[in-house]
Design an enzyme around this catalytic site. Structure first.
Site, PDB file in Angstrom:
ATOM      1  N   ASP A   1      54.814  -8.016   7.709  1.00 63.22           N
ATOM      2  CA  ASP A   1      53.414  -7.747   7.391  1.00 63.22           C
ATOM      3  C   ASP A   1      52.731  -9.029   6.934  1.00 63.22           C
ATOM      4  O   ASP A   1      53.283  -9.799   6.144  1.00 63.22           O
ATOM      5  CB  ASP A   1      53.380  -6.692   6.268  1.00 63.22           C
ATOM      6  CG  ASP A   1      51.990  -6.211   5.897  1.00 63.22           C
ATOM      7  OD1 ASP A   1      51.007  -6.689   6.486  1.00 63.22           O
ATOM      8  OD2 ASP A   1      51.903  -5.349   5.009  1.00 63.22           O
TER       9      ASP A   1
ATOM     10  N   SER B   1      48.726   1.559   2.732  1.00 63.15           N
ATOM     11  CA  SER B   1      47.712   0.536   2.994  1.00 63.15           C
ATOM     12  C   SER B   1      46.569   0.654   1.971  1.00 63.15           C
ATOM     13  O   SER B   1      46.811   0.554   0.773  1.00 63.15           O
ATOM     14  CB  SER B   1      47.215   0.643   4.436  1.00 63.15           C
ATOM     15  OG  SER B   1      46.413  -0.473   4.785  1.00 63.15           O
TER      16      SER B   1
ATOM     17  N   HIS C   1      53.085  -3.777   8.931  1.00 63.27           N
ATOM     18  CA  HIS C   1      52.192  -3.095   8.002  1.00 63.27           C
ATOM     19  C   HIS C   1      51.969  -1.655   8.477  1.00 63.27           C
ATOM     20  O   HIS C   1      51.639  -1.412   9.635  1.00 63.27           O
ATOM     21  CB  HIS C   1      50.853  -3.828   7.945  1.00 63.27           C
ATOM     22  CG  HIS C   1      49.870  -3.235   6.990  1.00 63.27           C
ATOM     23  ND1 HIS C   1      49.849  -3.574   5.657  1.00 63.27           N
ATOM     24  CD2 HIS C   1      48.887  -2.320   7.159  1.00 63.27           C
ATOM     25  CE1 HIS C   1      48.882  -2.897   5.047  1.00 63.27           C
ATOM     26  NE2 HIS C   1      48.295  -2.126   5.940  1.00 63.27           N
TER      27      HIS C   1
END
Length: 333
Positions: free
Chosen positions: A271, A168, A301
């Site tokens: 995502d 991320s 995600h």
């Protein structure tokens, strides 16, 4: 009197980070956002915390297989890892990131270095990237020390096979550090960065992509939260086309002339940021870069840390191991 007005909340992030009108920040307990059940341990892995930046009190968590201890053991590749959290949340010590690093150390196998960095909005970008650069400078010093380095690194780390990775926001950070190394803005020799790994990369842009405008069902990271994270982490007044957020924005330097190491880009297709991650890989491939794209159908995600012992995480470990160890037969790559 107006001057006596008490500070009030001007931004609230998921109830755990509040930015007040006087610029101060109140942080709550982030564990409410994490897994409710304890995660299993991974046997056969040693870990410890080491300070790499005393002035800021920043640490790195060092993981290695217990079997790699001792002066006669075979040295292992080094996986530098940056946690996620949109640059505003997260810690290298939180159970999901810890679990991923334990698995990586055991199953690749590798020496895994999970890096703490300063968070926004107290420390807005590029503070986190500056911390990552400081860490790589510390790692360079460790490599230069040889037998005088931290004993675990001296015994177990092959600095000439170093990979920069993250999940991320940590993947965003990994991208920017790799660019700094590849353009020689950040000298790291005798450390050699031979690859980088972006897991569910956190990129942004002022104009929404198709997957942001019409998100997949049940996303773990809504687009509104993405935009709030960028608002709280970028320099005050910056748009989401700032070079930190958007590597292909109008303000961003071209990556075409940069000699990047091989990249592994992991794209969970459930995502909201799917199009940005797929677009990143496609743009680099169009420039002739060495990019492996691993798509995970239906995954969310950050699946590698949301479910660090799930089936998709199992497959990711196999992909990651193959990527890290392919250099064994092509050392000059």
């Amino acid at each position: 009197m107006a001057g006596d007005t008490a500070p009030h909340v001007v931004e609230d992030l998921l109830g755990v980070v509040q930015l007040l009108s006087d610029g101060s920040v109140v942080r709550g307990d982030e564990s409410v956002l994490g897994p409710k059940e304890p995660l299993p341990d991974v046997p056969g892995v040693e870990w410890k915390d080491v300070v790499y930046h005393a002035a800021h009190g920043l640490r790195v968590r060092v993981y290695r297989p217990a079997s790699s201890s001792g002066t006669g053991s075979v040295k292992l590749p080094v996986l530098v890892y940056f946690h996620g959290g949109g640059y505003c949340l997260g810690s290298f010590a939180q159970p999901p990131f810890h679990a991923f690093c334990l698995r990586s150390a055991a199953e690749l196998p590798a020496v895994v270095l999970s890096v703490q960095y300063r968070l926004a909005p107290e420390h807005r970008l590029p503070a986190a990237i500056d911390d990552g650069a400081q860490f790589l400078s510390w790692l360079r010093c460790q490599a230069e020390l040889g037998a005088g380095a931290d004993p675990w690194l001296a015994e177990s780390a092959d600095f000439a096979r170093t990979f920069i990775s993250g999940v991320s926001a940590g993947a965003n950070l990994a991208h920017h550090l790799t660019i700094q190394v590849a353009t020689a803005r950040l000298p790291v020799s005798p450390v050699r960065v031979v690859g980088y790994v972006l897991l569910s990369a956190f990129f942004g842009g002022a104009e929404r992509t198709a997957s942001e405008a019409d998100p997949p069902a049940g996303v773990s990271l809504p687009v509104e939260i993405c935009e709030q994270l960028w608002h709280m982490s970028l320099p005050v007044g910056a748009s989401r086309d700032h070079p930190v957020a958007n590597p292909f924005g109008s303000e961003s330097p071209s990556l075409a002339p940069v000699e990047l190491p091989p990249a592994l880009v992991v794209a969970p297709l459930g995502d909201v940021l799917r199009d940005r991650v797929l677009g990143y890989a496609a743009r680099l491939k169009d420039m002739g870069k060495d990019v492996e794209l691993a798509e995970f159908e239906g995954q969310q995600h950050g699946f590698s840390v949301l479910q660090p012992f799930g089936q998709a995480a199992d497959e990711l470990m196999r992909v990651l191991r193959r990527f890290v160890y392919q250099g064994d037969t092509n050392a000059e790559r």
